[in-house]
Design an enzyme around this catalytic site. Structure first.
Site, PDB file in Angstrom:
ATOM      1  CG  ASN A   7      -1.823   1.148   1.345  1.00  0.00           C
ATOM      2  OD1 ASN A   7      -1.808   2.040   0.486  1.00  0.00           O
ATOM      3  ND2 ASN A   7      -2.639   1.165   2.375  1.00  0.00           N
ATOM      4  NE  ARG A  91      -6.350   1.458   0.249  1.00  0.00           N
ATOM      5  CZ  ARG A  91      -6.397   2.569   0.972  1.00  0.00           C
ATOM      6  NH1 ARG A  91      -5.330   3.027   1.568  1.00  0.00           N
ATOM      7  NH2 ARG A  91      -7.532   3.208   1.110  1.00  0.00           N
ATOM      8  CG  HIS A 180     -12.757   3.678   3.601  1.00  0.00           C
ATOM      9  ND1 HIS A 180     -13.388   4.722   4.229  1.00  0.00           N
ATOM     10  CD2 HIS A 180     -11.438   3.903   3.723  1.00  0.00           C
ATOM     11  CE1 HIS A 180     -12.479   5.555   4.720  1.00  0.00           C
ATOM     12  NE2 HIS A 180     -11.278   5.074   4.426  1.00  0.00           N
ATOM     13  NE  ARG A 241      -9.347  12.501   3.818  1.00  0.00           N
ATOM     14  CZ  ARG A 241      -9.417  11.188   3.583  1.00  0.00           C
ATOM     15  NH1 ARG A 241     -10.336  10.713   2.783  1.00  0.00           N
ATOM     16  NH2 ARG A 241      -8.557  10.367   4.132  1.00  0.00           N
ATOM     17  CD  GLU A 386      -9.046  -0.996   4.753  1.00  0.00           C
ATOM     18  OE1 GLU A 386      -8.587  -0.646   5.861  1.00  0.00           O
ATOM     19  OE2 GLU A 386      -9.241  -0.210   3.825  1.00  0.00           O
TER      20      GLU A 386
END
Ligand code: AMP
Length: 407
Positions: A7, A91, A180, A241, A386
């Site tokens: 990732n 990813r 996600h 964010r 994940e």
């Protein structure tokens, strides 16, 4: 099969070495601050203590080399040869409209990832760098791209279209994509395993509450709506964010504060959310502790965060005509009883009742039911994984088997 999961961020490479049949993590780690004066390297081999060091690492290719050196070193003996690794799972944040599933990476796929640079300028360029560096280091094994957007490919047009001229969708692909995906997919599958009902009859709301946060409505195994949109900026208030806001605010602040587009982008992505609201921290642990000390703005940031979660949960229950379960996951969802409590309090009329004792006393890392016996809707904490989804997808594609161990 042993799979290396990669990732890549703009200045970091995270990795997990996973044995897929036993779903066991052999080793994990991260190289951070790539390109800075000194980079920080951490490796976590199984249950052994973590190894840390600082070194100059100039680029992603050097970071990959560093990781391979560690895995292969005679001292660590994590793997005996690069041939022990049978596939690499990458990813990739944005698959655009092109990818509704994970794919074997070839030149066409790399070109498509590059075409989505505009859609995810912070994520896709380093993701592609990581792919190229890993292909150079491990050229003889399959490399597989697993997209954050893929699971949300099932959204119907009425959920993914925005109320703007349709030609903008046709010309520029402006629509909701959602992110996600691997996490929402994983936790929903974990819930199905606990359930006697067939997947086709199950409706869940999954709450991935981490530094980045999103909620998904999953009906019959498919994502039907999610809170992140064209980019990961929309939806819930996040660490830094903003989440959803009235688009007119952008024109207004650009004018009033004389902001450039770049400055506006930075403000919404890096200086907003919990950090912007509190003026103190993006990290939920810090906010909770300062709020306990009486800091009003930290308390307000927590209140806004939870209020937005509750609004999304409620709207997704409406979208699906109720739900069987609400699932909490990721750093905040797995670890904060306070945030879980505030996110679903006073929802008894919708059949949602939390058992506060259970909510307070969960074992970290374990799947735990936290709803009261009287609750119509199940509430669960389900640790996400994940990397395991990426590893299993990569193994599946590498062996060209269509038999997914996922439901
Ligand atoms: P993630 O992005 O999934 O790694 O989640 C990071 C977020 O989880 C940060 O805001 C952390 O403060 C938050 N977090 C981790 N542990 C706890 C905890 N015990 N209580 C509250 N928040 C936590």
């Amino acid at each position: 099969m042993i799979v290396l999961v990669i990732n890549c961020g703009s200045s970091s490479v995270k990795y997990n070495l996973i044995e897929t049949e036993g779903e066991a993590e052999i080793c994990s780690g991260i190289v951070e601050r790539i390109g800075a004066v000194t980079s920080i390297i951490k490796h976590q081999p199984g249950n052994e203590s973590a190894r840390k060091e600082s070194k100059v690492i100039l680029n992603h290719a050097e970071a990959l080399q560093e990781i391979m050196n560690f895995l292969l070193s005679s001292e660590n003996k994590i793997i005996n040869s690069p041939d022990d690794i049978k596939a690499v799972g990458h990813r990739v944040v944005h698959g655009g409209e092109m990818f509704k599933d994970s794919v074997l990476i070839d030149d066409v796929v790399k070109e498509a990832i590059e075409q989505a640079f505009d859609l995810a300028p912070l994520h896709n360029p380093p993701n592609l760098k990581g792919i190229e560096a890993a292909q150079e280091r491990l050229p003889d094994i399959p490399h597989v791209a697993v997209f954050d957007t893929a699971f949300h490919h099932s959204l119907p047009p009425y959920a993914y279209l925005y109320g703007i001229p349709n030609r903008l969708y046709r010309r520029h692909k402006i629509r909701k994509y959602g992110f996600h995906g691997t996490s929402h997919y994983y936790v929903s599958r974990q819930y199905y395993k606990l359930n006697e009902k067939p997947k086709s009859q199950i409706k869940v709301v999954t709450c991935h509450l981490g530094n980045g946060a999103s909620i998904a409505a999953i009906k019959g195994g498919e994502s039907v709506d999610t809170s992140m949109g064209f980019t990961p900026l929309s939806g819930l208030v996040m660490g830094t964010r903003s989440g959803d806001l009235d688009p007119s605010i952008l024109f207004y602040i650009m004018e009033k504060e004389e902001l450039s587009l770049n400055a506006l982008h930075a403000m919404l992505n890096r200086h907003s959310g919990l950090l912007g609201l509190s003026g103190y921290a993006a990290d939920m642990r810090d906010l909770i502790s300062e709020a306990k000390n009486g800091d009003r703005r930290c308390q307000q940031a927590i209140d806004v965060f939870c209020y937005n979660i509750k609004k999304y949960i409620g709207s997704y229950m409406a979208v699906m005509n109720g739900c069987d379960a609400i699932l909490f996951t990721a750093g905040i969802g797995e670890n904060s009883p306070l945030i879980r409590k505030k996110s679903v309090e006073e929802m008894e009329s919708m059949g949602v009742v939390m058992d506060q004792e259970k909510n307070l006393n969960i074992t970290p890392g374990k799947i735990e039911k936290i709803s009261a016996d009287s609750s119509i809707v199940d509430l669960y904490v389900i640790p996400t994984n994940e990397e395991l989804v990426i590893a299993i997808d990569a193994a599946k594609i590498a062996t060209a088997s269509n038999q997914s161990p996922w439901i």
